[in-house]
Design an enzyme around this catalytic site. Structure first.
Site, PDB file in Angstrom:
ATOM      1  N   PHE A 147       0.809  -1.223   0.000  1.00 49.73           N
ATOM      2  CA  PHE A 147       0.000   0.000   0.000  1.00 49.73           C
ATOM      3  C   PHE A 147       0.836   1.263   0.000  1.00 49.73           C
ATOM      4  O   PHE A 147       0.366   2.331  -0.401  1.00 49.73           O
ATOM      5  CB  PHE A 147      -0.947   0.014   1.217  1.00 49.73           C
ATOM      6  N   LYS A 171      -1.377  -7.038  -9.203  1.00 54.31           N
ATOM      7  CA  LYS A 171      -2.320  -7.195  -8.085  1.00 54.31           C
ATOM      8  C   LYS A 171      -1.929  -6.120  -7.081  1.00 54.31           C
ATOM      9  O   LYS A 171      -1.036  -6.293  -6.253  1.00 54.31           O
ATOM     10  CB  LYS A 171      -2.168  -8.587  -7.474  1.00 54.31           C
ATOM     11  N   GLU A 174      -4.947  -3.746  -1.803  1.00 53.06           N
ATOM     12  CA  GLU A 174      -6.392  -3.503  -1.691  1.00 53.06           C
ATOM     13  C   GLU A 174      -6.706  -2.234  -0.901  1.00 53.06           C
ATOM     14  O   GLU A 174      -7.851  -1.798  -0.836  1.00 53.06           O
ATOM     15  CB  GLU A 174      -7.100  -4.712  -1.068  1.00 53.06           C
ATOM     16  N   ARG A 175      -5.677  -1.640  -0.278  1.00 54.49           N
ATOM     17  CA  ARG A 175      -5.929  -0.415   0.513  1.00 54.49           C
ATOM     18  C   ARG A 175      -6.031   0.824  -0.370  1.00 54.49           C
ATOM     19  O   ARG A 175      -6.757   1.752  -0.061  1.00 54.49           O
ATOM     20  CB  ARG A 175      -4.792  -0.192   1.508  1.00 54.49           C
ATOM     21  N   CYS A 279       9.516   1.743   3.448  1.00 52.72           N
ATOM     22  CA  CYS A 279      10.413   0.629   3.788  1.00 52.72           C
ATOM     23  C   CYS A 279      11.832   1.125   3.998  1.00 52.72           C
ATOM     24  O   CYS A 279      12.667   0.411   4.534  1.00 52.72           O
ATOM     25  CB  CYS A 279      10.387  -0.426   2.704  1.00 52.72           C
TER      26      CYS A 279
HETATM   27  P1  NAD Z   1       1.516  -6.650   2.944  1.00 48.10           P
HETATM   28  O1  NAD Z   1       2.561  -7.698   2.991  1.00 48.10           O
HETATM   29  O2  NAD Z   1       0.423  -6.690   3.948  1.00 48.10           O
HETATM   30  O3  NAD Z   1       0.791  -6.662   1.508  1.00 48.10           O
HETATM   31  C1  NAD Z   1       1.516  -6.654   0.308  1.00 48.10           C
HETATM   32  C2  NAD Z   1       0.708  -7.373  -0.764  1.00 48.10           C
HETATM   33  O4  NAD Z   1       0.522  -8.734  -0.382  1.00 48.10           O
HETATM   34  C3  NAD Z   1      -0.683  -6.786  -0.968  1.00 48.10           C
HETATM   35  O5  NAD Z   1      -0.950  -6.729  -2.346  1.00 48.10           O
HETATM   36  C4  NAD Z   1      -1.599  -7.762  -0.247  1.00 48.10           C
HETATM   37  O6  NAD Z   1      -2.869  -7.893  -0.855  1.00 48.10           O
HETATM   38  C5  NAD Z   1      -0.851  -9.071  -0.330  1.00 48.10           C
HETATM   39  N1  NAD Z   1      -1.036  -9.906   0.864  1.00 48.10           N
HETATM   40  C6  NAD Z   1      -1.247  -9.495   2.140  1.00 48.10           C
HETATM   41  N2  NAD Z   1      -1.327 -10.549   2.981  1.00 48.10           N
HETATM   42  C7  NAD Z   1      -1.161 -11.662   2.228  1.00 48.10           C
HETATM   43  C8  NAD Z   1      -1.123 -13.052   2.517  1.00 48.10           C
HETATM   44  N3  NAD Z   1      -1.294 -13.504   3.752  1.00 48.10           N
HETATM   45  N4  NAD Z   1      -0.928 -13.913   1.498  1.00 48.10           N
HETATM   46  C9  NAD Z   1      -0.754 -13.475   0.231  1.00 48.10           C
HETATM   47  N5  NAD Z   1      -0.775 -12.149  -0.099  1.00 48.10           N
HETATM   48  C10 NAD Z   1      -0.972 -11.259   0.879  1.00 48.10           C
HETATM   49  O7  NAD Z   1       2.296  -5.243   2.968  1.00 48.10           O
HETATM   50  P2  NAD Z   1       1.677  -3.782   3.104  1.00 48.10           P
HETATM   51  O8  NAD Z   1       1.161  -3.605   4.489  1.00 48.10           O
HETATM   52  O9  NAD Z   1       0.776  -3.497   1.970  1.00 48.10           O
HETATM   53  O10 NAD Z   1       2.994  -2.886   2.885  1.00 48.10           O
HETATM   54  C11 NAD Z   1       3.862  -2.529   3.921  1.00 48.10           C
HETATM   55  C12 NAD Z   1       5.034  -3.494   4.013  1.00 48.10           C
HETATM   56  O11 NAD Z   1       5.729  -3.540   2.778  1.00 48.10           O
HETATM   57  C13 NAD Z   1       6.064  -3.061   5.044  1.00 48.10           C
HETATM   58  O12 NAD Z   1       6.509  -4.201   5.731  1.00 48.10           O
HETATM   59  C14 NAD Z   1       7.182  -2.449   4.206  1.00 48.10           C
HETATM   60  O13 NAD Z   1       8.450  -2.471   4.814  1.00 48.10           O
HETATM   61  C15 NAD Z   1       7.129  -3.327   3.008  1.00 48.10           C
HETATM   62  N6  NAD Z   1       7.738  -2.677   1.851  1.00 48.10           N
HETATM   63  C16 NAD Z   1       8.946  -3.136   1.425  1.00 48.10           C
HETATM   64  C17 NAD Z   1       9.573  -2.512   0.361  1.00 48.10           C
HETATM   65  C18 NAD Z   1      10.902  -2.999  -0.133  1.00 48.10           C
HETATM   66  O14 NAD Z   1      11.278  -2.590  -1.206  1.00 48.10           O
HETATM   67  N7  NAD Z   1      11.600  -3.860   0.566  1.00 48.10           N
HETATM   68  C19 NAD Z   1       8.968  -1.428  -0.285  1.00 48.10           C
HETATM   69  C20 NAD Z   1       7.721  -1.001   0.161  1.00 48.10           C
HETATM   70  C21 NAD Z   1       7.111  -1.637   1.245  1.00 48.10           C
END
Ligand code: NAD
Length: 492
Positions: A147, A171, A174-175, A279
């Site tokens: 998100f 994909k 969803e937020r 991140c």
């Molecule tokens: P998230 O892991 O909750 O969601 C990311 C994606 O995965 C979304 O599209 C979501 O629909 C999907 N998803 C969520 N739960 C899932 C599950 N159980 N099984 C399969 N798919 C699932 O992350 P978020 O809250 O949207 O984003 C924040 C996180 O992303 C933080 O931990 C941040 O550090 C990380 N991030 C990392 C980077 C990087 O480059 N390393 C960059 C941006 C964000």
């Protein structure tokens, strides 16, 4: 309530919404996200494969022209894109424009695809034999995004995957899913053939179906560490090429010789920009020797001047968190800090602005391993200060952390900075630069629990990830050279 449409094969596809989209600054529900049924997932994968059969054969100049046109359209529509991002994510308009600009860099890098896709040629490797290599596309790439960067991360993936001749199913989170629909429409306007870029909404169920789908060839994932690990394990078990970038806990080491005003500015900018939902945000300042007290004083003085408010208010320095649940999770770390003997220097947990999901700046003095406020990725406007006695203790602290996304060192000592860059087990390092996100010509990626898979994302490693090599060995023998020889082909 409007439901955000999927975009499949160039067409908007409306579906019944399942989960709410909020305006985090007001708490109001502004839309709904659909979760596709299995038949729709099969349909998007099938139409993507059909699109790939022609897109993979598009000429390099056709791809370049489309990406150039796309770049131009993003620039033209920046205000509109930023407004959509702010309305669903909550970040300030200036921050949304910054995200667009960093995403655009990747489109510009991808425009150089003719150069980046050049193969190699070796003449006369054996008598009359030449060898050359080419890189070809993988097929259907699924891009799963978080998100916190609703346009930049999709552009990291889509620009490079399309440039290398793949088709993409995005994909989005969803937020804040709406901006991805506009990205799809701008790509179409730029001339991308239908089916080469699709947007399929949904949640974990959609992701899990795609991870196991036989028609999917590769997965690029960015999100939290537990989900990154799951995506990597399930995707690779299903025979797909996977890169999965996870969460972070980024330390900023401040040595005793540092300019403390510059260091305090950096801690504020990198700790509280985008409400800490980056991140590459700094979440721990590691104060070495006797710098902690004067540094905390300078940070606090700056914190007290920050304005928290709606992202579309130009006076706001940072906006709300993404959901009420995330706000409550973030504030729980301030509560637990007190119980863990950490000094709460500033407590923004009680800030309320209407029904928005706001948290004011929080500063915690004395965070350390074994406390929740240190061990977990908080992902909010909560900055911790860890006090250490020496440079060596700072390096040990950073290296013992399970994450390895980014880190920074603030010092005037070039040798100390060079040593730090060599000694830390972290993928991206800033020397007097607090958010060292590499430009698009380098690749982005952390170490340890911040990345599963070997390929960093975008840049040269992105091109390598989205393509596979073929090596072609060629000989044009004369009829007079006819012979039977069962020996292993020799080059000498
Ligand atoms: P998230 O892991 O909750 O969601 C990311 C994606 O995965 C979304 O599209 C979501 O629909 C999907 N998803 C969520 N739960 C899932 C599950 N159980 N099984 C399969 N798919 C699932 O992350 P978020 O809250 O949207 O984003 C924040 C996180 O992303 C933080 O931990 C941040 O550090 C990380 N991030 C990392 C980077 C990087 O480059 N390393 C960059 C941006 C964000």
């Amino acid at each position: 309530m409007p439901t955000v449409p999927h975009v499949i094969n160039g067409q908007r596809r409306n579906a019944e919404g399942v989960s709410p989209i909020f305006n985090p600054a007001t708490g109001a529900v502004t839309g709904e996200v659909p979760v596709p049924a299995a038949a729709l997932i099969d349909e998007v994968v099938a139409s993507s494969r059909t699109a790939w059969s022609s897109w993979r054969n598009s000429t390099l100049s056709q791809r370049t022209n489309i990406l150039f046109a796309f770049r131009h359209l993003i620039v033209q529509h920046t205000d509109e894109l930023a407004a959509i991002i702010t309305a669903e994510h909550g970040k300030t308009i200036a921050d949304a424009k910054g995200e667009i600009a960093r995403g655009l860099e990747n489109v510009e890098f991808a425009c150089g695809l003719t150069d980046h896709l050049k193969g190699e040629f070796s003449s006369q490797v054996a008598d009359g034999v030449d060898v050359h290599s080419v890189r070809e596309s993988l097929g259907v790439v699924v891009a799963i995004t978080p998100f916190n960067f609703p346009i930049m991360v999709p552009l990291w993936m889509a620009a490079n995957a399309l440039a290398t001749g793949n088709v993409v199913i995005l994909k989005p989170s969803e937020r804040d899913p709406s901006v991805s629909v506009m990205v799809a429409e701008l790509l179409r306007e730029a001339g991308l053939p239908d089916g080469a870029f699709n947007v399929l909404h949904g949640d974990a169920t959609t992701v899990n179906a795609l991870l196991e789908h036989p028609g999917v060839d590769a997965i690029s994932f960015v999100g939290s560490t537990p989900v990154a690990r799951h995506v990597y394990q399930v995707g690779t078990a299903n025979g797909k090429r996977v890169q999965a970038l996870g969460g972070a806990k980024n330390h900023m080491v401040v040595l005793p010789d540092a300019d403390l005003d510059i260091a305090a500015d950096a801690a504020i900018n990198a700790g509280f920009g985008s409400a800490g939902e980056r991140c590459m945000a700094i979440s721990v300042v590691v104060a070495v020797g006797d710098v902690a007290d004067p540094l905390i004083a300078k940070i606090t003085e700056r914190l007290d001047r920050l304005t928290v408010g709606a992202g579309d208010d130009p006076a706001s320095d940072f906006g709300p968190l993404i959901t009420a649940a995330h706000r409550d999770r973030v504030t729980s770390y301030v509560t637990s800090a007190g119980a863990d003997g950490i000094t709460v220097v500033r407590d923004g947990a009680t800030l309320r602005i209407g029904d928005g999901f706001f948290v004011g700046p929080c500063l915690l003095d004395g965070v350390r391993p074994g406390t929740k406020a240190y061990d977990d990725e908080i992902f909010g406007p909560v900055l911790g200060v860890a006090r250490v006695a020496s440079y060596d203790e700072a390096v040990s602290l950073v290296n013992a952390n399970p994450y390895g996304n980014g880190t920074a060192i603030f010092t005037r000592d070039g040798n100390a900075a060079r040593l730090y860059s060599r000694q830390v087990s972290v993928g991206m390092i800033g020397v007097n630069v607090p958010i060292p996100v590499p430009i698009a010509a380098y690749s982005f990626g952390g170490w340890k629990n911040s990345l599963f898979g070997h390929a960093h994302i975008y840049g040269p490693e992105g091109f390598a990830f989205y393509s596979r090599a073929k090596v072609i060995t060629t000989r044009w023998p004369q009829p007079s050279e006819s012979q039977i020889d069962l020996g292993f082909p020799a080059t000498r």
